[in-house]
Design a protein around this motif. Structure first.
Motif, PDB file in Angstrom:
ATOM      1  N   ASN A 318      26.236  90.954  35.441  1.00  0.00           N
ATOM      2  CA  ASN A 318      26.371  91.874  36.560  1.00  0.00           C
ATOM      3  C   ASN A 318      25.906  91.212  37.856  1.00  0.00           C
ATOM      4  OD1 ASN A 318      26.590  94.078  38.242  1.00  0.00           O
ATOM      5  ND2 ASN A 318      25.600  95.493  36.817  1.00  0.00           N
ATOM      6  N   LYS A 319      26.798  91.186  38.836  1.00  0.00           N
ATOM      7  CA  LYS A 319      26.461  90.571  40.125  1.00  0.00           C
ATOM      8  C   LYS A 319      25.889  91.588  41.103  1.00  0.00           C
ATOM      9  CE  LYS A 319      28.225  86.611  38.832  1.00  0.00           C
ATOM     10  NZ  LYS A 319      28.670  86.995  37.476  1.00  0.00           N
ATOM     11  N   ARG A 320      26.228  92.877  40.942  1.00  0.00           N
ATOM     12  CA  ARG A 320      25.751  93.888  41.880  1.00  0.00           C
ATOM     13  C   ARG A 320      24.292  94.244  41.627  1.00  0.00           C
ATOM     14  NH1 ARG A 320      29.125  99.313  43.084  1.00  0.00           N
ATOM     15  NH2 ARG A 320      30.403  97.731  44.143  1.00  0.00           N
ATOM     16  N   PHE A 321      23.935  94.442  40.359  1.00  0.00           N
ATOM     17  CA  PHE A 321      22.555  94.778  40.002  1.00  0.00           C
ATOM     18  C   PHE A 321      22.032  93.722  39.025  1.00  0.00           C
ATOM     19  CE2 PHE A 321      24.777  98.834  40.719  1.00  0.00           C
ATOM     20  CZ  PHE A 321      24.092  99.264  41.853  1.00  0.00           C
ATOM     21  N   PRO A 322      21.743  92.537  39.523  1.00  0.00           N
ATOM     22  CA  PRO A 322      21.339  91.447  38.625  1.00  0.00           C
ATOM     23  C   PRO A 322      19.991  91.707  37.963  1.00  0.00           C
ATOM     24  CG  PRO A 322      21.042  90.797  40.921  1.00  0.00           C
ATOM     25  CD  PRO A 322      21.737  92.133  40.940  1.00  0.00           C
ATOM     26  N   LEU A 323      19.949  91.482  36.650  1.00  0.00           N
ATOM     27  CA  LEU A 323      18.711  91.588  35.883  1.00  0.00           C
ATOM     28  C   LEU A 323      18.439  90.234  35.244  1.00  0.00           C
ATOM     29  CD1 LEU A 323      19.297  95.004  34.067  1.00  0.00           C
ATOM     30  CD2 LEU A 323      17.831  94.604  36.046  1.00  0.00           C
ATOM     31  N   SER A 324      17.172  89.908  35.091  1.00  0.00           N
ATOM     32  CA  SER A 324      16.823  88.644  34.451  1.00  0.00           C
ATOM     33  C   SER A 324      17.194  88.694  32.974  1.00  0.00           C
ATOM     34  CB  SER A 324      15.327  88.360  34.600  1.00  0.00           C
ATOM     35  OG  SER A 324      14.574  89.307  33.865  1.00  0.00           O
ATOM     36  N   ALA A 325      17.381  87.526  32.392  1.00  0.00           N
ATOM     37  CA  ALA A 325      17.743  87.454  30.972  1.00  0.00           C
ATOM     38  C   ALA A 325      16.649  88.038  30.092  1.00  0.00           C
ATOM     39  CB  ALA A 325      18.025  86.004  30.582  1.00  0.00           C
ATOM     40  N   THR A 326      15.396  87.851  30.478  1.00  0.00           N
ATOM     41  CA  THR A 326      14.293  88.403  29.676  1.00  0.00           C
ATOM     42  C   THR A 326      14.324  89.929  29.677  1.00  0.00           C
ATOM     43  OG1 THR A 326      12.886  88.157  31.639  1.00  0.00           O
ATOM     44  CG2 THR A 326      12.746  86.450  29.962  1.00  0.00           C
ATOM     45  N   THR A 327      14.682  90.521  30.814  1.00  0.00           N
ATOM     46  CA  THR A 327      14.767  91.977  30.889  1.00  0.00           C
ATOM     47  C   THR A 327      15.902  92.508  30.036  1.00  0.00           C
ATOM     48  OG1 THR A 327      13.870  91.955  33.144  1.00  0.00           O
ATOM     49  CG2 THR A 327      15.043  93.931  32.450  1.00  0.00           C
ATOM     50  N   VAL A 328      17.057  91.851  30.121  1.00  0.00           N
ATOM     51  CA  VAL A 328      18.228  92.312  29.371  1.00  0.00           C
ATOM     52  C   VAL A 328      17.986  92.185  27.865  1.00  0.00           C
ATOM     53  CG1 VAL A 328      20.690  91.953  28.959  1.00  0.00           C
ATOM     54  CG2 VAL A 328      19.787  91.754  31.265  1.00  0.00           C
TER      55      VAL A 328
END
Length: 463
Positions: A318-328
């Motif tokens: 997601n480019k609009r609401f980027p989340l870190s890989a650890t969060t995902v």
């Protein structure tokens, strides 16, 4: 001599220079080469579509048996025809997954560069080995025969199919939407996991396990070989195979990020395979559900992954609401743990509703966990770019699969003694007091620590 040199130079010249017939005159009177560009773009899109289609079809022979082994496990509890320990069959499904994933780092390393031009041949060899393994397993007379043919040989064959086609998928989608492409293919994997339990249950009830395995072999022949021919090898891999192959960069091994994610994947995978193997027998033996209802639970376990794989793949890209890989990665891990502790652990006799809810929720979150790996690759790419280091995504993805293989094997080996420990306890009202209680706790804990990367990241920021 001069003629041969001219011929060699003519090849790249023709590739770089558009054909005169392809030129068009723009409104400004200048020459343009739009038709040639459009043709190349259309050809590239067509090949990407073929890669997606072929990869999707191949999920059937690769994962159909492994994701549905709980049906066989439940069948063997009441229809034992072999010599040896019946409990040994409990490690077949997890061993098959484990061997597949453990072999992937080596196979990915081989087919990333050095043997890239042999990918299709390797996949065809894998189809052949898989077919022969399942065919031979139909003639088994001892439990260890099934472990050897299905758990080891068929797993190696499936890994030979999976590794080359996954590398091609990553290369064709290396510039954009990689996580989404992985998510779509993983969704097809869960479609297979949803359909195959009922298919195999019907075949087992009607023909027995020997004829079922022969029919399964015929199905693999009819799906795997045509699908392999659909997937073209990426041009960059063909050219690298002709030239001197580049060395695989190992700089990422000097940084702790890869180890954080590998440990998390190992922990999550050790618990993920437990319900796949034992949910059917738990539903039949403890919840006293019918064989049809027990098979339905396994289907419902795999069904939500169709949506969650695409969803978590999109979330990772997601480019609009980027989340870190650890969060995902923490989102599916923590919710899977809650599902195991609060839903599976609190089920009781004749508790069909709670069992269904557990299958849906745990299947949704745990089934989407591997779709977050595209975000892991993106994060490690950015770290490598910041350090001005080279990185090979194919090799990295193989290592992540290898970590998952260690988790599967660990979970499979732990499952049998945990079930024996639980059998020594008196039968209680909930699943915690049943022989499957230790398995429930193990599944919940391992799922929770599959998201420990977020805890590590928060801890490093605090201290």
């Amino acid at each position: 001599m001069s003629q041969s040199i001219d011929e060699e130079l003519a090849i790249p010249f023709r590739e770089l220079t558009p054909n005169v017939d392809d030129r068009v005159i723009s409104e400004t009177g200048q020459e343009a080469f739009a038709p040639a560009d459009d043709s190349r773009q259309w050809e590239s899109k067509r090949k990407r579509a073929c890669v997606l289609a072929g990869s999707a079809i191949l999920q059937f022979p690769i994962w159909g048996f492994a994701m549905s082994f709980g049906v066989f496990q439940e069948y063997f509890t009441s229809n034992w025809e072999l010599g040896g320990s019946r409990s040994a069959t409990g490690i077949i499904g997890t061993t098959q997954n484990g061997v597949m994933y453990l072999s992937m780092p080596f196979l990915f390393a081989l087919f990333t560069k050095r043997w890239a031009r042999y990918r299709q041949s390797a996949a065809l060899a894998g189809c052949t080995l898989t077919c022969l393994s399942f065919l031979l397993s139909s003639y088994s007379t001892e439990a260890w025969h099934l472990v050897a043919t299905q758990g080891v040989c068929a797993a190696l064959g499936c890994a030979l199919i999976y590794s080359p086609i996954t590398l091609s998928l990553g290369e064709w989608f290396n510039s954009s939407n990689r996580a989404v492409a992985y998510g779509l293919v993983f969704s097809c994997k869960n479609v297979v996991g949803s359909a195959c339990p009922f298919l195999l249950r019907v075949l087992l009830d009607k023909y027995g396990f020997r004829t079922t395995l022969r029919i399964w072999t015929a199905i693999i022949v009819g799906t795997s070989f045509p699908a392999v021919f659909l997937i073209p090898t990426h041009p960059s891999s063909i050219s690298s195979g002709i030239q001197r192959p580049r060395k695989i960069p190992w700089d990422f091994l000097r940084h702790k990020t890869i180890y954080i994610y590998c440990v998390a994947i190992m922990l999550q995978s050790s618990g993920y395979g437990i319900p796949q193997t034992y949910l059917n027998t738990y539903a039949h033996d403890i919840s006293k559900l019918s064989q049809t209802s027990a098979t339905l639970l396994l289907t419902l376990f795999n069904l939500p992954g169709i949506v969650s794989s695409s969803a978590f793949g999109y979330l990772s890209d997601n480019k609009r609401f980027p989340l870190s890989a650890t969060t995902v990665t923490a989102i599916p891990a923590i919710n899977s743990a809650l599902s195991a502790f609060l839903l599976w652990g609190l089920t009781s006799r004749d508790s069909m509703a709670l069992s269904v809810l557990f299958s849906l929720t745990f299947g949704f979150f745990s089934g989407g966990y591997s779709a977050t790996w595209g975000g892991i690759l993106n994060e490690m790419e950015m770290e490598a770019a910041q350090r001005n280091e080279a990185i090979d995504n194919g090799m990295l993805y193989g290592l992540l699969n290898g970590a998952r293989g260690i988790g599967y094997v660990t979970g499979g080996l732990a499952g049998v003694p945990l079930l024996q420990i639980g059998a020594a306890r008196p039968l209680g009202k909930f699943a915690y007091g049943s022989p499957y209680g230790p398995l429930v706790i193990f599944t919940g804990l391992s799922s929770f620590f599959g998201g420990w990367g977020l805890l590590w990241k928060l801890g490093s920021n605090l201290f």
